[in-house]
Motif scaffolding. Structure first.
Motif: not given
Lengths: 533, 204
Positions: A60-61, A65, A115, A184, A201, A205, A209
């Protein structure tokens, strides 16, 4: 001496702390003093082990990560900060959205910091640490040129959504067509490749991204935020039995991290949006938020109530699910019968599907007769026109015809689900009626002259029957333009319930039974009518 | 303007190749399954009963529903996604269309077999244009893949359509794409009709 020591200890433990940090430290000291011979709480266990095990995201950026053999992100740094405040070492374990609660309950980890949205439904199984550490709404992202001002512009359009997100129910309520993705990264790839026109989303996120300054340029140049809704707080989760020890200490530490601005700084370092954190800092800086060595209730945010209210039959359905699991070893879920919104959608889907099948069969027959009349017209010019029209509808892909019908109708009147159903009934009728009409014409050509239309139809009954069976089989395609038939509504239910096996088995059985009914009934009708010729 | 049209046409034709590819694979799958099923059907006894029941089931399954069911079962299967580097939507579309092609190929093969037994070889050979007709139906049906993200000609058209703000221009674009399909399939139908006429004229 012993009396003096005891008095000192009691005075420390009962003393009213001035700050959240002091209160947290007092509780940690109290637990440490109890010793490590028989740790009787989660906090004591952690302090004696000298480590705290965090379940964190690995993909999950900006939040969690795992790259180059190390974890990084906002939640990773927060884990280390919390461990430091407890005076122990943080151990990090990767978890996913699907297994994070399970791993916590199985005692594989002590804390979930991954998250996780704080919802009323999750409150039943996990204790959430408040104040929350972040908050993110659901955001819809789409191409920059696409005009989306509100929900009415999204109606009838396709949006790719993550599996099992309850916010997806809002899309169904606004007639948005959903395509479900389980991960995702796959959804973002689909957006990049054009398989998804729009995606939805957590804003955090998508900001990282797709459309934020940290996102890849090929995406941020093409896509932008269109709509955001359902702001949901994110919380740290601990087991229910750790609520009064570890839970209280983490709550006090979190309040201090907010108040001191440490969380804001951490978020800034990871280029995250700090709107929610600024609000929390302001709120928790109020002296009234410290109440008897705890964080005052009025300073704590509530869980988001995203759950679907249960139906009257929900307890019986749950009993049946448990019975299946215990006696047959089957883990089946029936979300379409348990939640009120899901059940309403399910009933609507069945009704619309039946309406679509009946309507499509009727229009197929009507158009077949109409096309036959055109093809058999006395005037050459009418026959030519009839031939062109029949060729057009016979040789067009049904999806393109549906889109064309949808575009023409919405050019004249605003979109609605009822309109989508009507368009689908007419288009399926035209497509299959063209085949039926053409077959009747061929049958008339090889029969003796002077037969009436009904006799010709009975002579061409095999082809006409094939046309109406095809119409019944084609009816679920109506979902493509947003008709709320069973396929569309079960896809919607899957998108927010996360259950798919039972859902798609039910769907398959329903359509198999429906088509087979049409096959049997049309066969009987054709046989009976043939007897009259 | 003309260059933009050429780019659009090139993109459309390139995406149309996906429809052709899906049609070919689905026909191939249908032949692979349909011929052995026909063999069981002409054998008689319980193999015939089982294969006929199986084909009845295949005939009744709407490809669109099957496509969504398969997409949900396969794309979330950890085994499939971790062990195979596949274009799952395209694969799902091919399997869904194979269900249709298996049933119709088997029916056509059974007819052909019956004619062959009666030494009516010209009629038996009609299976060749029939297979070609099935292929064209499969190419046309492959457009349903647009609903699950297969990047075919229909998906390409819808993608371009959504970039156009003007409603009338959108209608023209979709109408243009539809006319392309109509022309393509009309020519093929006409060619098939000619072949069938020639073969039928050889029947004693």
């Amino acid at each position: 001496m012993a009396v003096l020591l005891l008095t000192t200890f009691l005075s420390v433990s009962n003393a009213s702390a001035d700050t959240f940090a002091q209160a947290a430290q007092q509780k940690i000291e109290e637990t440490r003093k109890a010793g490590c011979e028989k740790p009787d709480s989660s906090l004591a266990d952690i302090l004696c082990r000298q480590t705290i095990r965090f379940g964190v995201r690995a993909n999950y950026r900006l939040f969690g990560e795992f790259a180059n053999k190390e974890f990084k992100g906002f939640e990773i740094d927060l884990s280390h900060l919390l461990a430091k405040r407890l005076g122990v070492k943080a151990e990090l374990f990767p978890v996913t959205a699907a297994d994070r609660i399970e791993k916590l309950l199985d005692r594989q980890i002590d804390v979930v910091l991954a998250t996780m949205a704080h919802t009323v439904a999750r409150d039943a199984v996990v204790h959430f640490i408040r104040p929350h550490y972040y908050s993110s709404p659901t955001t819809v992202v789409g191409p920059k040129g696409l005009n989306i001002q509100g929900w009415e512009d999204l109606a009838g359009k396709s949006v790719c959504v993550p599996l099992g997100n309850f916010s997806n129910i809002v899309f169904s309520q606004h007639s948005v067509r959903l395509l479900i993705y389980d991960r995702p990264d796959r959804m973002i790839d689909a957006l990049r490749m054009g398989a998804c026109g729009m995606i939805a989303h957590d804003r955090s996120l998508l900001l990282a991204n797709v459309f934020g300054p940290m996102a890849a340029k090929d995406l941020s140049n093409r896509f932008e935020e269109k709509l955001s809704f359902n702001d949901v707080p994110w919380g740290i989760g601990v087991r229910k039995d750790a609520k009064d020890d570890l839970g209280v200490v983490l709550s006090l530490i979190m309040a201090d991290l907010h108040q001191s601005g440490a969380l804001q700084n951490l978020a800034r370092a990871h280029q995250l949006d700090i709107g929610f954190l600024s609000e929390q800092r302001k709120l928790l800086s109020n002296a009234k938020c410290m109440d008897k060595n705890l964080v005052a209730q009025e300073c704590l945010g509530a869980a988001a109530d995203l759950s679907d209210p249960p139906t009257i039959i929900a307890p019986s359905v749950n009993l049946f699910e448990n019975w299946l699991h215990t006696h047959a070893g089957l883990t089946l879920k029936f979300p379409m019968l348990v939640g009120e919104s899901a059940a309403k959608l399910f009933v609507l889907g069945i009704f619309v599907s039946l309406l679509l099948v009946a309507g499509s069969i009727l229009t197929t027959l009507v158009f077949a007769f109409l096309f036959f009349k055109l093809l058999s017209a006395r005037f050459f010019i009418v026959r030519i026109f009839g031939n062109i029209v029949v060729q057009f509808f016979q040789n067009s892909p049904i999806i393109l015809l549906l889109v064309l019908g949808y575009l023409i109708i919405t050019f004249m009147t605003p979109y609605s689900p009822i309109l989508a159903v009507l368009v689908a009934i007419v288009v399926i009728g035209l497509n299959n009626g063209a085949n039926g009409g053409s077959s009747m014409k061929e049958s008339a050509m090889v029969s003796e002259k002077g037969l009436n239309t009904l006799t010709i139809a009975i002579k061409a009954n095999i082809q006409l029957r094939a046309a109406i069976i095809n119409a019944a089989k084609a009816s679920p395609v109506a979902a493509f333009i947003g008709a709320p038939e069973l396929l569309a509504v079960l896809t919607d239910i899957t998108s927010f319930s996360g259950e798919r096996i039972t859902t798609y088995v039910i769907l398959s059985i329903f359509y198999l039974a429906l088509v087979q009914t049409v096959v049997i009934l049309s066969g009987r009708l054709a046989a009976r009518m043939s007897q009259h010729v | 303007m003309f260059e933009a049209f050429l780019n659009l046409a090139a993109g459309f034709l390139s995406a149309f190749l996906i429809n052709i590819e899906v049609g070919l694979y689905s026909l191939f799958g249908g032949i692979l399954l349909g011929f052995p099923l026909t063999w069981l059907r002409v054998k008689g006894g319980w193999p015939k009963k089982v294969s006929e029941a199986f084909i009845t089931l295949l005939r009744a399954f709407p490809a669109f529903v099957l496509m969504f069911a398969l997409l949900n079962f396969l794309s979330y299967s950890a085994y499939v996604t971790q062990h195979f580097n596949l274009n799952i939507p395209k694969m799902v579309l091919i399997i869904a269309l194979c269900v249709y092609s298996t049933a119709v190929v088997s029916d056509a093969a059974q007819d052909s077999w019956n004619y062959w037994q009666r030494a009516d070889y010209a009629q038996a050979l009609l299976i060749i244009p029939t297979l070609f007709r099935i292929f064209t139906i499969l190419v046309m049906s492959s457009s349903i893949g647009a609903a699950i993200g297969v990047q075919d000609a229909v998906s390409f058209t819808i993608g371009r359509m959504e970039e156009i703000p003007d409603a009338l221009s959108r209608i023209w674009l979709v109408l243009g794409a539809t006319i392309f399909f109509v022309m393509f399939f009309s020519i093929i139908r006409f060619a098939l009709y000619q072949i069938v006429q020639r073969l039928s004229s050889k029947t004693p």
